[in-house]
Design an enzyme around this catalytic site. Sequence first.
Site, PDB file in Angstrom:
ATOM      1  N   LYS A  19       0.868  -1.226   0.011  1.00  0.00           N
ATOM      2  CA  LYS A  19       0.085  -0.021   0.094  1.00  0.00           C
ATOM      3  C   LYS A  19       0.929   1.126  -0.219  1.00  0.00           C
ATOM      4  O   LYS A  19       0.674   2.014  -0.867  1.00  0.00           O
ATOM      5  CB  LYS A  19      -1.059   0.069   1.237  1.00  0.00           C
ATOM      6  CG  LYS A  19      -1.856   1.103   1.447  1.00  0.00           C
ATOM      7  CD  LYS A  19      -3.137   0.659   2.007  1.00  0.00           C
ATOM      8  CE  LYS A  19      -3.077   0.714   3.513  1.00  0.00           C
ATOM      9  NZ  LYS A  19      -3.048   1.864   4.073  1.00  0.00           N
ATOM     10  N   GLY A  92      -5.408   7.728   5.230  1.00  0.00           N
ATOM     11  CA  GLY A  92      -4.439   8.752   5.803  1.00  0.00           C
ATOM     12  C   GLY A  92      -3.106   8.906   5.187  1.00  0.00           C
ATOM     13  O   GLY A  92      -2.767  10.176   5.036  1.00  0.00           O
ATOM     14  N   SER A 166       7.024   8.921  12.019  1.00  0.00           N
ATOM     15  CA  SER A 166       5.889   8.607  11.205  1.00  0.00           C
ATOM     16  C   SER A 166       6.350   8.848   9.687  1.00  0.00           C
ATOM     17  O   SER A 166       7.057  10.065   9.211  1.00  0.00           O
ATOM     18  CB  SER A 166       4.851   9.791  11.442  1.00  0.00           C
ATOM     19  OG  SER A 166       4.083   9.844  10.329  1.00  0.00           O
ATOM     20  N   ASP A 319       1.716  -1.231  11.814  1.00  0.00           N
ATOM     21  CA  ASP A 319       0.303  -1.756  11.304  1.00  0.00           C
ATOM     22  C   ASP A 319      -0.014  -3.013  11.764  1.00  0.00           C
ATOM     23  O   ASP A 319      -0.949  -3.736  11.520  1.00  0.00           O
ATOM     24  CB  ASP A 319       0.389  -1.410   9.921  1.00  0.00           C
ATOM     25  CG  ASP A 319       0.162  -0.101   9.484  1.00  0.00           C
ATOM     26  OD1 ASP A 319      -0.263   0.727  10.256  1.00  0.00           O
ATOM     27  OD2 ASP A 319       0.627   0.219   8.357  1.00  0.00           O
ATOM     28  N   LYS A 346      -4.486   5.651  14.392  1.00  0.00           N
ATOM     29  CA  LYS A 346      -4.476   4.891  13.065  1.00  0.00           C
ATOM     30  C   LYS A 346      -5.989   4.988  12.906  1.00  0.00           C
ATOM     31  O   LYS A 346      -6.755   5.818  13.166  1.00  0.00           O
ATOM     32  CB  LYS A 346      -4.113   3.626  13.460  1.00  0.00           C
ATOM     33  CG  LYS A 346      -2.685   3.499  13.579  1.00  0.00           C
ATOM     34  CD  LYS A 346      -1.890   4.017  12.506  1.00  0.00           C
ATOM     35  CE  LYS A 346      -0.342   4.154  12.620  1.00  0.00           C
ATOM     36  NZ  LYS A 346       0.380   4.812  11.823  1.00  0.00           N
ATOM     37  N   ARG A 393      -7.616  -3.210   9.508  1.00  0.00           N
ATOM     38  CA  ARG A 393      -6.759  -4.202  10.087  1.00  0.00           C
ATOM     39  C   ARG A 393      -7.401  -4.924  11.395  1.00  0.00           C
ATOM     40  O   ARG A 393      -7.018  -5.842  11.641  1.00  0.00           O
ATOM     41  CB  ARG A 393      -5.644  -3.502  10.352  1.00  0.00           C
ATOM     42  CG  ARG A 393      -4.776  -2.875   9.136  1.00  0.00           C
ATOM     43  CD  ARG A 393      -3.344  -2.947   9.200  1.00  0.00           C
ATOM     44  NE  ARG A 393      -2.723  -1.936   8.235  1.00  0.00           N
ATOM     45  CZ  ARG A 393      -2.446  -2.322   6.985  1.00  0.00           C
ATOM     46  NH1 ARG A 393      -2.552  -3.627   6.830  1.00  0.00           N
ATOM     47  NH2 ARG A 393      -1.816  -1.301   6.353  1.00  0.00           N
TER      48      ARG A 393
HETATM   49  C1  S3P Z   1       2.703   4.644   6.103  1.00  0.00           C
HETATM   50  C2  S3P Z   1       3.243   4.891   7.459  1.00  0.00           C
HETATM   51  C3  S3P Z   1       2.648   4.585   8.621  1.00  0.00           C
HETATM   52  C4  S3P Z   1       1.589   3.323   8.418  1.00  0.00           C
HETATM   53  C5  S3P Z   1       0.751   3.675   7.431  1.00  0.00           C
HETATM   54  C6  S3P Z   1       1.412   3.709   6.126  1.00  0.00           C
HETATM   55  C7  S3P Z   1       3.168   5.269   4.842  1.00  0.00           C
HETATM   56  O1  S3P Z   1       1.824   5.422   9.387  1.00  0.00           O
HETATM   57  O2  S3P Z   1       0.775   3.003   9.573  1.00  0.00           O
HETATM   58  O3  S3P Z   1      -0.291   2.459   7.110  1.00  0.00           O
HETATM   59  O4  S3P Z   1       3.015   4.780   3.908  1.00  0.00           O
HETATM   60  O5  S3P Z   1       3.982   6.046   5.011  1.00  0.00           O
HETATM   61  P1  S3P Z   1       2.638   6.855  10.008  1.00  0.00           P
HETATM   62  O6  S3P Z   1       3.655   7.214   9.147  1.00  0.00           O
HETATM   63  O7  S3P Z   1       1.551   8.024  10.585  1.00  0.00           O
HETATM   64  O8  S3P Z   1       3.274   6.014  11.261  1.00  0.00           O
END
Ligand code: S3P
Length: 436
Positions: A19, A92, A166, A319, A346, A393
């Site tokens: 993803k 997100g 993050s 995750d 999340k 999830r």
């Molecule tokens: C992601 C970063 C993570 C993860 C999300 C995908 C990404 O979030 O939980 O599913 O693709 O950069 P955070 O960066 O907010 O921890």
Amino acid sequence: MTAGRSNPLSGSLKPPGDKSISHRALIFGLLAKGVTPVEGLLEGDDVLRTAAACRALGAKVERLGEGKWRVEGAGLGSLLAPKDVLDFGNAGTGTRLMMGVVGGHAIKATFDGDASLRKRPMRRILDPLVQMGVDVISETEGGRCPITIQGTGEPAPIEYCSPVASAQLKSAILLAGLNSSGRTCVIESEASRDHTEKMLSYFGAKVHIEKQGAHGRKITLEGRPTLTAREVIVPADPSSAAFPLVAALLVPGSNVTIIGMMMNPLRIGLLTTLQEMGAHIEITNPRIEGGEDVADLRVRASQLKGVDVPADRAPSMIDEYPVLAVAAAFAQGETRMRGLSELRVKESDRLAAVAAGLAVNGVDYAIEGDDLIVQGAGNVQGGGTVETHLDHRIAMSFLIMGLASDNPVTIDDAAMIATSFPTFRPALEKLGATFS
Ligand code: S3P
């Protein structure tokens, strides 16, 4: 949807495309000059929202066949202002990365999504973007969506010490910094997934990465690179692979091979943890695909034992905690998962949702500060109905629980599974899982 005790799972499964990389492939396609072909794109709702946003910002995005896409970029500095609200649904990652992209262009856009997205904190993204010269025109209380921003064509180069580990935050700043005439620098005290940095280099930007302290990194990007379109091959998502992997460990007699899972060291904390718990996982056929390490995993049912999972491992398996909590419930002894504060923000408050799911299925647990402690008893009573709170999830994790628990486990809503693993049900049924 309900999952009942299954016969041994067997056979092989290739999980869907990653993803994180899928979102980025489309976004880099939008920003590059020329045509970016993408192979193995995750065709889940989250990623399709990003594809739609790329179109709204001026790219030509076409689906050529299963997982095969083509993005003709608008080009860095040449994005169009979208005519409508950018609706990211449940995603997100798409929202936050695209806020960075828009922030680095002199265009205005409104970001919105579903009830889950509207609860998620965006202040962490808006703060550095404002330092770079972005105007927040309107926001919902507490820095939530819907949010309208006016980006800048001259983003100020900043050095930003990230207050949270993050990758979404780091990526938003770097993507905004692409159109800056200076250097943008992000310092993280715990290294988060590095797909943005890798793709920046792959598309021709100059990125310098240094170690920072014991677990951190300092990433410096030279602004205004020429981004040249290149093919992106998306490897299988370790965060989706986690579900069949844990299912194969828990359902007695199982023997399952997971094909082509991405083994990026910043993404495989779950694998390390399960191995410490005594999981029989044989890693075979290691190779490089699309610039990432991948391998096949032969997984056999295993009696797991409880372990202590250190907080500094959290970014590499952020995750995967819901499904790890399920594995821990079937283990012998106590598993302590440390430092889970980010789980609260999340797609749902995952700490609360996991706790409620464990409780309703007869699993003994405790939350101490930001730690989750699960008392594994070797088996799980099950029989509960789990509230998923629009969280894919949570939905998949508790269905996996039902495949091995004494009584079936039901989830209230399976619709969100389509955001990241649209083929979850048929793929697991092919291995022998029983859902109704
Ligand atoms: C992601 C970063 C993570 C993860 C999300 C995908 C990404 O979030 O939980 O599913 O693709 O950069 P955070 O960066 O907010 O921890």
